[in-house]
Design a protein around this motif. Sequence first.
Motif, short mmCIF file in Angstrom:
data_model
loop_
_atom_site.label_atom_id
_atom_site.label_comp_id
_atom_site.label_asym_id
_atom_site.label_seq_id
_atom_site.Cartn_x
_atom_site.Cartn_y
_atom_site.Cartn_z
N ALA A 1 0.84 -1.20 0.00
CA ALA A 1 0.00 0.00 0.00
C ALA A 1 0.87 1.25 0.00
N SER A 2 0.44 2.23 -0.79
CA SER A 2 1.08 3.54 -0.78
C SER A 2 0.00 4.61 -0.73
N MET A 3 0.42 5.86 -0.43
CA MET A 3 -0.56 6.90 -0.16
C MET A 3 -0.29 8.16 -0.99
N VAL A 4 -1.38 8.73 -1.48
CA VAL A 4 -1.37 10.03 -2.15
C VAL A 4 -2.27 10.92 -1.30
N VAL A 5 -1.70 11.95 -0.70
CA VAL A 5 -2.40 12.76 0.29
C VAL A 5 -2.51 14.21 -0.19
N THR A 6 -3.71 14.75 -0.12
CA THR A 6 -3.91 16.17 -0.42
C THR A 6 -4.35 16.88 0.85
N ALA A 7 -3.86 18.12 1.02
CA ALA A 7 -4.19 18.87 2.23
C ALA A 7 -4.12 20.36 1.97
N GLY A 8 -4.77 21.10 2.83
CA GLY A 8 -4.82 22.54 2.69
C GLY A 8 -3.54 23.25 3.09
N SER A 9 -2.72 22.63 3.92
CA SER A 9 -1.50 23.28 4.36
C SER A 9 -0.46 22.25 4.79
N GLN A 10 0.76 22.75 4.97
CA GLN A 10 1.85 21.88 5.43
C GLN A 10 1.63 21.35 6.84
N ARG A 11 0.80 22.03 7.61
CA ARG A 11 0.57 21.60 8.99
C ARG A 11 -0.03 20.20 9.08
N HIS A 12 -0.60 19.72 7.99
CA HIS A 12 -1.23 18.40 8.01
C HIS A 12 -0.31 17.28 7.51
N TYR A 13 0.95 17.58 7.35
CA TYR A 13 1.89 16.61 6.78
C TYR A 13 1.98 15.31 7.57
N LEU B 1 6.80 7.89 -6.58
CA LEU B 1 5.92 7.08 -5.73
C LEU B 1 5.45 5.83 -6.48
N VAL B 2 5.04 6.00 -7.73
CA VAL B 2 4.59 4.87 -8.54
C VAL B 2 5.72 3.85 -8.70
N ASP B 3 6.92 4.33 -9.06
CA ASP B 3 8.05 3.41 -9.24
C ASP B 3 8.42 2.70 -7.94
N ASP B 4 8.46 3.45 -6.84
CA ASP B 4 8.80 2.83 -5.55
C ASP B 4 7.74 1.82 -5.11
N THR B 5 6.49 2.13 -5.36
CA THR B 5 5.41 1.20 -5.02
C THR B 5 5.54 -0.09 -5.81
N MET B 6 5.79 0.03 -7.11
CA MET B 6 5.90 -1.16 -7.95
C MET B 6 7.16 -1.96 -7.61
N THR B 7 8.25 -1.28 -7.27
CA THR B 7 9.48 -1.98 -6.87
C THR B 7 9.23 -2.77 -5.59
N LEU B 8 8.58 -2.15 -4.61
CA LEU B 8 8.27 -2.85 -3.37
C LEU B 8 7.34 -4.03 -3.63
N LEU C 1 4.52 1.37 1.91
CA LEU C 1 5.63 2.16 1.40
C LEU C 1 5.87 3.30 2.39
N GLN C 2 7.11 3.46 2.83
CA GLN C 2 7.39 4.41 3.90
C GLN C 2 7.12 5.86 3.52
N GLN C 3 7.52 6.27 2.31
CA GLN C 3 7.24 7.65 1.93
C GLN C 3 5.89 7.72 1.23
N TYR C 4 5.30 8.89 1.25
CA TYR C 4 4.02 9.10 0.60
C TYR C 4 4.07 10.42 -0.15
N LEU C 5 3.13 10.60 -1.04
CA LEU C 5 3.04 11.83 -1.81
C LEU C 5 2.11 12.79 -1.08
N PHE C 6 2.61 13.96 -0.74
CA PHE C 6 1.84 14.97 -0.03
C PHE C 6 1.72 16.17 -0.96
N ILE C 7 0.47 16.54 -1.27
CA ILE C 7 0.22 17.64 -2.20
C ILE C 7 -0.63 18.69 -1.50
#
Length: 188
Positions: A105-117, A164-171, A136-142
């Motif tokens: 599992a990997s994550m794509v996260v959207t948020a209104g500000s950096q405070r939600h990282y 993120l896509v490449d790392d997810t598929m490698t894992l 997957l340890q890292q995630y995409l934060f937008i």
Amino acid sequence: MNIVAIAGSVVGSKTKTAIQQTVKILEQKYPDHEVMLLDLAAYDIPFSDGRNYLDYQGDAKYVTEQIMKADVLMIGTPIFQASIPGTLKNLFDLLPTSAFEGKVASMVVTAGSQRHYLIPEQQLKPILTYMKAQVLQQYLFIEDVDFYRQEITNDDVFYRMERLVDDTMTLAKTYQQMQQEKDAEYGF
């Protein structure tokens, strides 16, 4: 591999835009794999009442069965009120506690500000780990500033999304190889 991408909210457009772009990259870079997008806004899913996921009917049964068949989950979620949306948590509640065993599992996260990282670290990762996913340890934060009129405008986001896509598929490939080696030890 069977890849399921989830747009984990029934409102807003940013998470859906981000997960659709992620699916597009997956389909371009990994055309031999089956990719499905489940947009929770398109389904009528009831609140979890503790039944086995196979006992639900309609959209709830369809969505949970697709998730259970997946080898890879790419979970898109917005951050609302410093939390993941209830629709996404409800989806997890519909599934058995070991639903993600053998899945990456990997994550794509959207948020209104950096405070939600750190919200994905504090809320989403523990749920995925509890449900036995290889996360997957890292995630995409937008952030909101990376969007304009329902489009991603920051080139760095596209770079991080590809990574993120490449790392997810490698894992996922590595985990699959490990499982095959482990299964081969039994000799039957």
